[in-house]
Design a protein around this motif. Structure first.
Motif, PDB file in Angstrom:
ATOM      1  N   LEU A   1      55.048  -3.272 -21.721  1.00 43.73           N
ATOM      2  CA  LEU A   1      54.271  -4.361 -21.384  1.00 43.73           C
ATOM      3  C   LEU A   1      52.414  -4.289 -21.657  1.00 43.73           C
ATOM      4  O   LEU A   1      52.213  -4.964 -21.366  1.00 43.73           O
TER       5      LEU A   1
ATOM      6  N   ASN B   1      72.726  -1.524  -8.949  1.00 40.04           N
ATOM      7  CA  ASN B   1      72.884  -0.097  -8.102  1.00 40.04           C
ATOM      8  C   ASN B   1      72.041   0.294  -8.928  1.00 40.04           C
ATOM      9  O   ASN B   1      70.941   1.829  -8.639  1.00 40.04           O
ATOM     10  N   SER B   2      70.153  -0.273  -8.884  1.00 39.11           N
ATOM     11  CA  SER B   2      68.923   0.509  -8.930  1.00 39.11           C
ATOM     12  C   SER B   2      68.217   0.695  -8.148  1.00 39.11           C
ATOM     13  O   SER B   2      67.618  -0.725  -8.366  1.00 39.11           O
ATOM     14  N   PRO B   3      67.997   1.075  -6.956  1.00 38.49           N
ATOM     15  CA  PRO B   3      67.629   0.983  -5.827  1.00 38.49           C
ATOM     16  C   PRO B   3      65.930   0.439  -6.454  1.00 38.49           C
ATOM     17  O   PRO B   3      65.251  -0.742  -6.021  1.00 38.49           O
ATOM     18  N   ILE B   4      64.718   1.067  -7.184  1.00 37.55           N
ATOM     19  CA  ILE B   4      63.916   0.894  -7.765  1.00 37.55           C
ATOM     20  C   ILE B   4      63.690  -0.824  -8.060  1.00 37.55           C
ATOM     21  O   ILE B   4      62.701  -1.102  -8.229  1.00 37.55           O
ATOM     22  N   LEU B   5      64.722  -0.910  -9.417  1.00 40.67           N
ATOM     23  CA  LEU B   5      64.966  -2.251  -9.512  1.00 40.67           C
ATOM     24  C   LEU B   5      65.333  -3.789  -9.027  1.00 40.67           C
ATOM     25  O   LEU B   5      64.542  -4.583  -9.236  1.00 40.67           O
TER      26      LEU B   5
ATOM     27  N   LEU C   1      65.046  -5.658 -18.487  1.00 40.44           N
ATOM     28  CA  LEU C   1      66.347  -4.754 -18.353  1.00 40.44           C
ATOM     29  C   LEU C   1      67.582  -4.651 -17.694  1.00 40.44           C
ATOM     30  O   LEU C   1      68.956  -3.965 -17.537  1.00 40.44           O
TER      31      LEU C   1
ATOM     32  N   ILE D   1      49.550  -6.280  -9.959  1.00 42.64           N
ATOM     33  CA  ILE D   1      51.499  -6.073 -10.223  1.00 42.64           C
ATOM     34  C   ILE D   1      51.387  -4.860 -10.927  1.00 42.64           C
ATOM     35  O   ILE D   1      51.938  -4.183 -10.911  1.00 42.64           O
ATOM     36  N   LEU D   2      51.102  -5.276 -11.978  1.00 43.97           N
ATOM     37  CA  LEU D   2      51.090  -3.963 -12.952  1.00 43.97           C
ATOM     38  C   LEU D   2      51.139  -2.635 -12.635  1.00 43.97           C
ATOM     39  O   LEU D   2      51.265  -1.597 -12.871  1.00 43.97           O
TER      40      LEU D   2
ATOM     41  N   ASN E   1      66.346   5.875 -13.368  1.00 42.39           N
ATOM     42  CA  ASN E   1      66.392   4.862 -12.589  1.00 42.39           C
ATOM     43  C   ASN E   1      64.895   4.309 -13.026  1.00 42.39           C
ATOM     44  O   ASN E   1      64.842   3.613 -14.070  1.00 42.39           O
ATOM     45  N   THR E   2      64.259   5.292 -12.472  1.00 40.97           N
ATOM     46  CA  THR E   2      62.388   5.133 -12.569  1.00 40.97           C
ATOM     47  C   THR E   2      62.036   4.857 -13.869  1.00 40.97           C
ATOM     48  O   THR E   2      61.328   4.723 -14.455  1.00 40.97           O
TER      49      THR E   2
ATOM     50  N   GLU F   1      60.339  -8.961 -18.311  1.00 34.88           N
ATOM     51  CA  GLU F   1      60.525  -7.579 -18.272  1.00 34.88           C
ATOM     52  C   GLU F   1      61.440  -6.688 -17.850  1.00 34.88           C
ATOM     53  O   GLU F   1      62.505  -6.219 -18.543  1.00 34.88           O
ATOM     54  N   LEU F   2      61.110  -6.999 -16.322  1.00 37.92           N
ATOM     55  CA  LEU F   2      62.588  -6.126 -15.458  1.00 37.92           C
ATOM     56  C   LEU F   2      63.526  -6.972 -15.572  1.00 37.92           C
ATOM     57  O   LEU F   2      64.267  -6.264 -15.567  1.00 37.92           O
TER      58      LEU F   2
ATOM     59  N   VAL G   1      55.627  -9.935 -15.558  1.00 39.42           N
ATOM     60  CA  VAL G   1      56.338  -8.296 -14.940  1.00 39.42           C
ATOM     61  C   VAL G   1      57.620  -9.078 -15.192  1.00 39.42           C
ATOM     62  O   VAL G   1      59.357  -8.024 -14.848  1.00 39.42           O
TER      63      VAL G   1
ATOM     64  N   ARG H   1      70.049  -6.002 -19.761  1.00 37.21           N
ATOM     65  CA  ARG H   1      70.308  -5.327 -20.553  1.00 37.21           C
ATOM     66  C   ARG H   1      71.571  -4.135 -19.727  1.00 37.21           C
ATOM     67  O   ARG H   1      72.397  -3.738 -20.763  1.00 37.21           O
ATOM     68  N   GLN H   2      71.208  -3.748 -18.295  1.00 32.88           N
ATOM     69  CA  GLN H   2      72.125  -2.494 -18.366  1.00 32.88           C
ATOM     70  C   GLN H   2      73.674  -3.499 -17.882  1.00 32.88           C
ATOM     71  O   GLN H   2      74.210  -2.746 -17.272  1.00 32.88           O
TER      72      GLN H   2
ATOM     73  N   TYR I   1      53.044  -1.211 -10.118  1.00 32.46           N
ATOM     74  CA  TYR I   1      53.307  -0.656 -10.065  1.00 32.46           C
ATOM     75  C   TYR I   1      53.739   0.370 -10.940  1.00 32.46           C
ATOM     76  O   TYR I   1      54.605   1.289 -10.186  1.00 32.46           O
TER      77      TYR I   1
ATOM     78  N   ARG J   1      56.078   8.441  -8.468  1.00 25.48           N
ATOM     79  CA  ARG J   1      58.048   8.658  -8.113  1.00 25.48           C
ATOM     80  C   ARG J   1      58.372   9.592  -9.569  1.00 25.48           C
ATOM     81  O   ARG J   1      58.905  10.807  -9.254  1.00 25.48           O
TER      82      ARG J   1
ATOM     83  N   GLU K   1      59.738   0.088 -19.364  1.00 28.89           N
ATOM     84  CA  GLU K   1      59.747  -1.199 -19.586  1.00 28.89           C
ATOM     85  C   GLU K   1      58.484  -1.918 -19.021  1.00 28.89           C
ATOM     86  O   GLU K   1      57.569  -2.341 -19.807  1.00 28.89           O
ATOM     87  N   LEU K   2      57.625  -1.293 -18.127  1.00 30.22           N
ATOM     88  CA  LEU K   2      56.698  -1.229 -17.899  1.00 30.22           C
ATOM     89  C   LEU K   2      55.807  -1.188 -18.568  1.00 30.22           C
ATOM     90  O   LEU K   2      54.546  -1.944 -19.159  1.00 30.22           O
TER      91      LEU K   2
ATOM     92  N   ARG L   1      64.336  -3.528  -6.018  1.00 35.75           N
ATOM     93  CA  ARG L   1      62.895  -3.637  -5.125  1.00 35.75           C
ATOM     94  C   ARG L   1      61.827  -4.275  -5.819  1.00 35.75           C
ATOM     95  O   ARG L   1      61.500  -5.606  -5.779  1.00 35.75           O
ATOM     96  N   TYR L   2      62.012  -3.814  -7.213  1.00 38.84           N
ATOM     97  CA  TYR L   2      60.991  -5.071  -7.769  1.00 38.84           C
ATOM     98  C   TYR L   2      60.688  -5.834  -7.880  1.00 38.84           C
ATOM     99  O   TYR L   2      60.315  -7.054  -8.012  1.00 38.84           O
TER     100      TYR L   2
ATOM    101  N   VAL M   1      62.935   1.703 -15.849  1.00 43.22           N
ATOM    102  CA  VAL M   1      61.557   0.926 -15.644  1.00 43.22           C
ATOM    103  C   VAL M   1      60.319   0.994 -15.768  1.00 43.22           C
ATOM    104  O   VAL M   1      60.149   0.113 -16.298  1.00 43.22           O
TER     105      VAL M   1
END
Lengths: 249, 249
Positions: free
Chosen positions: A97, B148-152, B97, A151-152, A86-87, B93-94, B90, B100-101, A155, A162, A93-94, B154-155, A90
DNA sequence: GCCTTTTAAAGTGCATACATAATAGGCCGG
DNA sequence: CCGGCCTATTATGTATGCACTTTAAAAGGC
């Protein structure tokens, strides 16, 4: 004079100091995932009280580098394979950008700075893996910083760190050569303003890094036997890690 | 006799409680940007000591909702126009994603949950703006949670909250109608698994939200006279109020 | 009367103290 | 020899105290 303030903050930024030190130790794998980080020890080591150490741990936990469970010693985060995946998603995508914003926008000086950084990476190629990994990571962070988007920057830094953790957990021996040539190619494409190309390149670059790192969902390079046993426990029984004291019944 | 129960969880998560309360107050604009947040006051209000209040503020600062300057009272963050623009970039983009998922992957129950949420939004359409804005934001967070993507999660949560802050700062009167229909359209496209479509729709949705919010880089809707004076001060003089004795003109 | 200086109030930065939960090791029974 | 209870140690959770900084207000001079 412009209203822009200088951002220097050496004003005894103790928490920040500890955070930076720990971050660096983590990405250089001096602190492996699962390493305990007791507040007392940190405080003593850095010459501050537990209060400060605790704040630093809280910060790092917010960044996903440290795991903080109630009433338990903080430990360096051990990302699961799925979380790592998952990381990286993300992150792709970041960073796409980032390069999209940067393509054709960089000054000579900035391009030179990037080149210089990759030169450093080159120089460290025969050194310890830890340094190579750190430099490779810092290249991506350097790119992000050039966007001037706080913010970019934040992140990308976080996901990059990570991902380093992931490397600690899953990676096979690091080979930095391809990474470096890809970095150079990205700089070149950025300079020429080929936006689409550089986005694709960054995508492939991170994809290859991810694939190298996440070869298979298995391979918990053993450090804690619970890790090894986890899959077997899942398979065979409903209650994997059973509490020892279910005596009262 | 001490062991007995395995209390599942919410073992007095005081910091988390305060964070949630403040987050909510901020996105409902009960706390406008620039509002002071003294540790004492927070602690007293929530029945905890400054220590806890301070930790909560640190957390919120890490999320970008609170501005924390050394030796100064914490205040609700006042995003600049440029920062708001960056945040929306940002966010796009997030959330692309996210959808998309999610496209074609959602269960009936999940789709129903989304529909129910939009129904809530509908019901609140004639209520106060604050609630509409909160619900609209929570829709996006709900989507993120389904990955279910913790980082997604959170962001997306963070950028969504920050975009709310932006609305507080720059927005003109909120009109939620179009937002709701767009939400419904997104759910529909998700259900049908039209990945490309839903990504485009989310992009346009957020773009229109951003354009509604960020009409122009000006318009600091007055709340603090410092804000009003800032541009003039920049133009004419270096220091708007109380120039300390810095003789440097 | 307005601006500068002085001074008190309020607030943060940090360390320390105390209460409580988790852990490791010892003691005892099997 | 092994496994389980019990206790001593450790580490965290939280409050409070003190020093220093900022901020607001009052006092004083022009």
């Amino acid at each position: 004079m412009n209203s822009a303030k200088r951002q220097r903050e050496p004003a005894s930024d103790k928490v920040g100091t500890i955070c930076r030190a720990l971050r660096r130790a983590i990405i250089e794998q001096a602190l492996e995932p699962g390493t305990k980080l007791p507040e007392d020890a940190l405080g003593e080591r850095f010459g501050v009280s537990r209060t400060i150490a605790r704040q630093a741990l809280g910060q790092l936990a917010a960044e996903g580098l440290v795991e903080l469970r109630r009433n338990r010693i903080a430990v360096v985060e051990t990302p699961s394979w799925q979380e790592a995946r998952n990381t990286f998603d993300v992150r792709m995508e970041l960073e796409r950008l980032v390069v999209r914003q940067l393509a054709g926008q960089l000054s000579k000086a900035q391009l030179a700075e990037l080149q210089a950084h990759v030169d450093q990476e080159d120089a460290a190629r025969n050194g310890p893996d830890a340094v190579s990994i750190r430099l490779a990571t810092e290249f991506h962070i350097l790119l992000a910083q050039m966007t001037n988007s706080p913010i970019l920057i934040r992140y990308v830094s976080e996901v990059a760190y990570r991902c380093c953790l992931t490397l600690s957990t899953f990676s096979r021996p690091h080979s930095s050569d391809c990474g470096i040539t890809e970095h150079r190619a990205i700089i070149d494409a950025l300079a020429k303003g080929r936006t689409e190309d550089v986005m694709t390149m960054m995508h492939h670059h991170l994809d290859s890094v991810a694939n190298r790192a996440l070869v298979a969902p298995t391979k918990p390079r053993t450090r804690d036997l619970v890790d090894i046993l986890a899959p077997y426990a899942d398979d065979g029984e409903a209650a994997p890690h059973k509490p020892k004291r279910s005596a009262a019944a």
